[in-house]
Structure formats: C-alpha cells, structure tokens
Design an enzyme around this catalytic site. Structure first.
Site, mmCIF file in Angstrom:
data_model
loop_
_atom_site.group_PDB
_atom_site.id
_atom_site.type_symbol
_atom_site.label_atom_id
_atom_site.label_comp_id
_atom_site.label_asym_id
_atom_site.label_seq_id
_atom_site.Cartn_x
_atom_site.Cartn_y
_atom_site.Cartn_z
ATOM 1 N N ASP A 1 0.846 -1.195 0.000
ATOM 2 C CA ASP A 1 0.000 0.000 0.000
ATOM 3 C C ASP A 1 0.881 1.245 0.000
ATOM 4 O O ASP A 1 2.073 1.179 0.327
ATOM 5 C CB ASP A 1 -0.919 0.021 1.225
ATOM 6 C CG ASP A 1 -1.863 1.222 1.231
ATOM 7 O OD1 ASP A 1 -2.452 1.501 0.166
ATOM 8 O OD2 ASP A 1 -2.005 1.884 2.265
ATOM 9 N N SER A 2 0.300 2.365 -0.342
ATOM 10 C CA SER A 2 1.025 3.631 -0.324
ATOM 11 C C SER A 2 1.403 4.023 1.100
ATOM 12 O O SER A 2 2.277 4.865 1.297
ATOM 13 C CB SER A 2 0.168 4.734 -0.948
ATOM 14 O OG SER A 2 -1.016 4.921 -0.193
ATOM 15 N N GLU B 1 -2.129 8.835 8.145
ATOM 16 C CA GLU B 1 -0.722 8.430 8.154
ATOM 17 C C GLU B 1 0.020 8.994 9.373
ATOM 18 O O GLU B 1 0.966 8.387 9.863
ATOM 19 C CB GLU B 1 -0.021 8.909 6.878
ATOM 20 C CG GLU B 1 -0.380 8.144 5.629
ATOM 21 C CD GLU B 1 0.273 6.771 5.563
ATOM 22 O OE1 GLU B 1 1.421 6.630 6.001
ATOM 23 O OE2 GLU B 1 -0.390 5.837 5.079
ATOM 24 N N CYS C 1 -11.086 3.861 -0.273
ATOM 25 C CA CYS C 1 -9.636 3.883 -0.072
ATOM 26 C C CYS C 1 -9.376 3.015 1.149
ATOM 27 O O CYS C 1 -10.134 3.084 2.139
ATOM 28 C CB CYS C 1 -9.156 5.323 0.168
ATOM 29 S SG CYS C 1 -7.447 5.468 0.739
ATOM 30 N N CYS D 1 -4.280 -1.051 -2.152
ATOM 31 C CA CYS D 1 -4.372 0.393 -2.397
ATOM 32 C C CYS D 1 -5.291 0.592 -3.595
ATOM 33 O O CYS D 1 -5.001 0.084 -4.684
ATOM 34 C CB CYS D 1 -2.980 0.956 -2.686
ATOM 35 S SG CYS D 1 -2.931 2.694 -3.174
ATOM 36 N N HIS E 1 -7.377 3.293 3.432
ATOM 37 C CA HIS E 1 -7.164 4.076 4.647
ATOM 38 C C HIS E 1 -8.487 4.355 5.369
ATOM 39 O O HIS E 1 -8.510 4.527 6.589
ATOM 40 C CB HIS E 1 -6.506 5.426 4.318
ATOM 41 C CG HIS E 1 -5.040 5.363 4.055
ATOM 42 N ND1 HIS E 1 -4.521 4.919 2.858
ATOM 43 C CD2 HIS E 1 -3.972 5.701 4.822
ATOM 44 C CE1 HIS E 1 -3.196 4.997 2.899
ATOM 45 N NE2 HIS E 1 -2.839 5.469 4.068
#
Length: 268
Positions: free
Chosen positions: A8-9, A149, A181, A71, A183
């Site tokens: 993932d990013s 993040e 997403c 992602c 996240h």
C-alpha cells in the site's frame, strides 16, 4: 504455508492485512508501506504505475507467492501492468460500489475515495455497468490520508475535514457510503460520530481476502502449517512508526505472530 505480500502507499492496507490475519493467520506476510510517498491519490498516473510495479517486483523478488495491492489508487492505475510483468497471483482492491448499489434502500450511494481513483478508467468502467436508477455521489477525500498516516484518524482536525467531505453526500440523502480507499476504514468511528449508526458503510476487505484464499488454494493445496505465521513490516519512511500504527489500528492479535519491522532500502 505461503508468503504473501501486501502493498500500500502507506498504512491504509493494514485494514486488509488485519482481515488477512483474521482469516488466514497461518501464512507469512510482508507488508510494504510506501509512506515516504503517500498519498498516491495526488500523484500522476504514470508515477503511480511505475512506482507500484517497482515495489511489487521487490516483493516478488523476496519470494512472495501472491501479492495483494491493498491500495485502491495503485489498483486502478497499475494492476494491469503488474499482472503482465509478474507471474504470481496479483489481487487488487476496488471500491465496493456494486454491493453498495445492491444494499442501498433509497438508491443514493456516497463514494468517498481519492481523486485518482474517482478519475480512473477502471473505476468509471465499473460504474457504467451498474443500474442507472442508483445515484452515486462521488467525493474525493483530499487531505484525509496524510492525517491517518500521521496517527490522527480520531483527531479533531480529521473530524472537521471529514465533515466537509461528507457534507455533499449527506445533503444528497445517501443511506450508504463506500469507503473507496483502504485508509478510510480507520475512519469508521469518526463517520459514525458525524452521521450516526444508521448509515451503511461498505469496504471490501473481506471480499479481497476471500479472493486471496481462492488464489492460494488454486496455487497449492493446504498442508500442515503453524497456527500463526510471521509478519514483516517494511516502511519507506519510518519502520517504528509503522509498527506502532499497526499495533494501534489493527484488531488482530499481533502478539500471536512473530513480528519484525524494517526500513525499506532503495528499490529500483
């Protein structure tokens, strides 16, 4: 027992890893977070495709039997090229707009995703296949990924920004929201605080891991293996922060696994 790469990013894919450890705890995992370059949703399509391929190739070189691109942005921009270049199963993620359309009672669905996902050909091709009587309110969640993040998923700043992003969806009367997403499942608590318990939230972690299991079963029959495999966390930014966030965000019992965190060196 297989070695599974999860890419993932940043930390968003921990939501997929969490579900994988719940359903398939016996396997070994390498989780690769490219947090030094997060968020991907604000970068060019070419950059996303190239970087995603490089990192997935790195995981394949480490011996992964399968890779989950955890992602939505990387899946939308890069999965076709990655599948062409690598000879192992590559499982992607995409916003759960189809199950959302089926579950919505009033046929109004909000889609909270990155700008890159919402503009991608893959997403819009999927959208075109769905019934025209369902209205989709597309909303880019600009700024949410950096806050998650930095460990602020439940912070006041995140709550205020999230409220602004959810306003068009709420004003349209949506009864269902797609968390587009990986996240965003970590914002469930904040979304519930803003919109209440009646709103239906859709993410695809369970479906992604079930697809991973099917791919692994086709690859090699299940055999005797330890009850809990190992987890290696790789970060391009800060391995200790990634470990700390995994412990904070995930519901899986990481103490049952052999867990190690390392910095990701330069990859080409």
């Amino acid at each position: 027992m297989a070695l599974i790469g999860v890419f993932d990013s940043g930390v968003g894919g921990l939501s997929i890893l969490d579900e994988a450890l719940r359903q398939l705890p016996q396997h070994d995992y390498i989780y690769l977070a490219d947090s030094a370059n997060a968020p991907y949703g604000e970068k060019s399509s070419d950059w996303i495709a190239q970087r995603s391929l490089v990192l997935c190739r790195h995981l394949a070189d480490k011996g992964c039997d399968a890779i989950v691109i955890a992602c939505n942005t990387a899946t939308a921009e890069a999965i076709k090229q990655i599948r062409e270049q690598l000879s192992i199963p590559i499982i992607g993620v995409e916003p759960g707009i189809k199950p959302a359309a089926m579950q919505s009672q009033n046929h109004i669905v909000g889609v909270l995703a990155t700008e890159a996902t919402l503009k991608s050909d893959k997403f819009n091709a999927l959208l075109a296949t769905l019934p025209s009587d369902c209205r989709f309110i597309k909303q880019a969640g600009a700024g949410l990924v950096p806050l998650i993040e930095s460990g602020k998923a439940d912070g006041q700043e995140t709550l205020e920004l999230l409220a602004k992003h959810l306003e068009p969806i709420q004003d349209a009367g949506a009864d269902t929201i797609v968390l587009g997403c990986t996240h965003y499942p970590f914002l469930r608590k904040a979304i519930r605080k803003l919109l209440g318990e009646s709103i239906t939230l859709i993410d695809t972690s369970d479906a992604v891991v079930r697809q991973l299991k099917r791919q692994l079963d086709a690859l090699k029959p299940s055999s005797a293996s330890p009850e809990f495999g190992s987890v290696l966390l790789l970060s391009s930014k800060n391995e200790n922060l990634l470990l700390s966030m995994a412990q904070d965000l995930m519901s899986a019992d990481l103490a049952s696994h052999s867990v190690e965190a390392q910095i990701l060196g330069e990859v080409r």
